[in-house]
Design a protein around this motif. Structure first.
Motif, short mmCIF file in Angstrom:
data_model
loop_
_atom_site.label_atom_id
_atom_site.label_comp_id
_atom_site.label_asym_id
_atom_site.label_seq_id
_atom_site.Cartn_x
_atom_site.Cartn_y
_atom_site.Cartn_z
N LEU A 65 87.05 -64.33 43.57
CA LEU A 65 85.73 -63.70 43.59
C LEU A 65 85.70 -62.48 42.67
O LEU A 65 84.73 -62.25 41.97
CB LEU A 65 85.34 -63.30 45.02
N ARG A 66 86.76 -61.70 42.68
CA ARG A 66 86.83 -60.53 41.80
C ARG A 66 86.84 -60.92 40.34
O ARG A 66 86.32 -60.21 39.50
CB ARG A 66 88.05 -59.68 42.13
N GLU A 69 76.55 -55.97 39.31
CA GLU A 69 76.55 -56.65 40.60
C GLU A 69 77.36 -55.79 41.57
O GLU A 69 78.27 -55.07 41.18
CB GLU A 69 77.21 -58.02 40.43
N GLY A 112 85.17 -63.15 38.99
CA GLY A 112 83.80 -63.46 38.58
C GLY A 112 82.87 -62.28 38.61
O GLY A 112 81.66 -62.44 38.46
N TYR A 113 83.41 -61.06 38.79
CA TYR A 113 82.57 -59.87 38.90
C TYR A 113 81.78 -59.65 37.61
O TYR A 113 82.32 -59.75 36.51
CB TYR A 113 83.42 -58.64 39.21
N ASN A 133 78.17 -64.55 41.95
CA ASN A 133 79.25 -64.94 42.86
C ASN A 133 78.73 -65.80 44.00
O ASN A 133 79.40 -66.75 44.42
CB ASN A 133 79.97 -63.71 43.41
N THR A 134 77.55 -65.47 44.52
CA THR A 134 76.99 -66.27 45.60
C THR A 134 76.73 -67.68 45.11
O THR A 134 77.03 -68.67 45.80
CB THR A 134 75.70 -65.63 46.14
N ARG A 155 78.29 -69.17 42.63
CA ARG A 155 79.59 -69.80 42.41
C ARG A 155 80.13 -70.37 43.72
O ARG A 155 80.63 -71.50 43.75
CB ARG A 155 80.60 -68.79 41.85
#
Length: 150
Positions: A30-31, A38, A33-34, A116-117, A119
């Motif tokens: 997840l990080r 955001e 894809g920051y 991220n959501t 993804r």
């Protein structure tokens, strides 16, 4: 009253290790894809807590997030600068400051267009069947409780 040590089995320790590794991988992904602008994972956690629990002092937030007051201060400063959180004096005790989520903060929390959501939603849709998705979503409250217990 026991401290729980007598209930800790080898299988439970192995399961805890597997859970820690799996969640660690998930957080790292997840990080990766920051996107600038955001909310970070720390910011999202604080926003969610304020939205769910209502206004809180920075000290309470630091305690609940299990971070040092300086760290929560930096997180809150960034959220205030972006208009996602507001600070106001506590009406009951003017020496204290209460932090609360703003409408912009709530919008960010509920914005389903977040990279991220999206993804995560795409990975769930593409890689899991309906029953697996249901099981994953059902465990979210348990993971939140586990985080609160650590």
């Amino acid at each position: 009253m026991t401290n729980g040590a007598d209930r800790i089995t080898k299988d439970l320790v192995e399961g805890a290790a597997d859970l820690r590794v799996a969640l660690g991988r998930l957080v790292r992904r997840l990080r990766q894809g920051y996107v600038v602008g955001e909310a970070t994972l720390s910011e999202s956690s604080v926003l969610s807590r304020l939205d769910r629990d209502g206004p809180a002092t920075p000290g309470y937030l630091a305690e609940q997030e299990r971070v040092k007051p300086q760290a929560i201060g930096a997180t809150l400063a960034g959220l205030v600068d972006r208009g996602l959180v507001a600070r106001r004096p506590d009406a009951a005790d003017g020496r204290r400051v209460l932090m609360s989520v703003t409408e912009a903060g709530r919008k960010l929390l509920t914005d389903r267009r977040s990279l991220n959501t999206q993804r995560v939603a795409r990975a769930l849709a593409d890689g899991f069947d309906a029953e697996e998705r249901r099981r994953l979503l059902e465990v979210i409250p348990l993971l939140e409780r586990l985080a609160d217990e650590l």
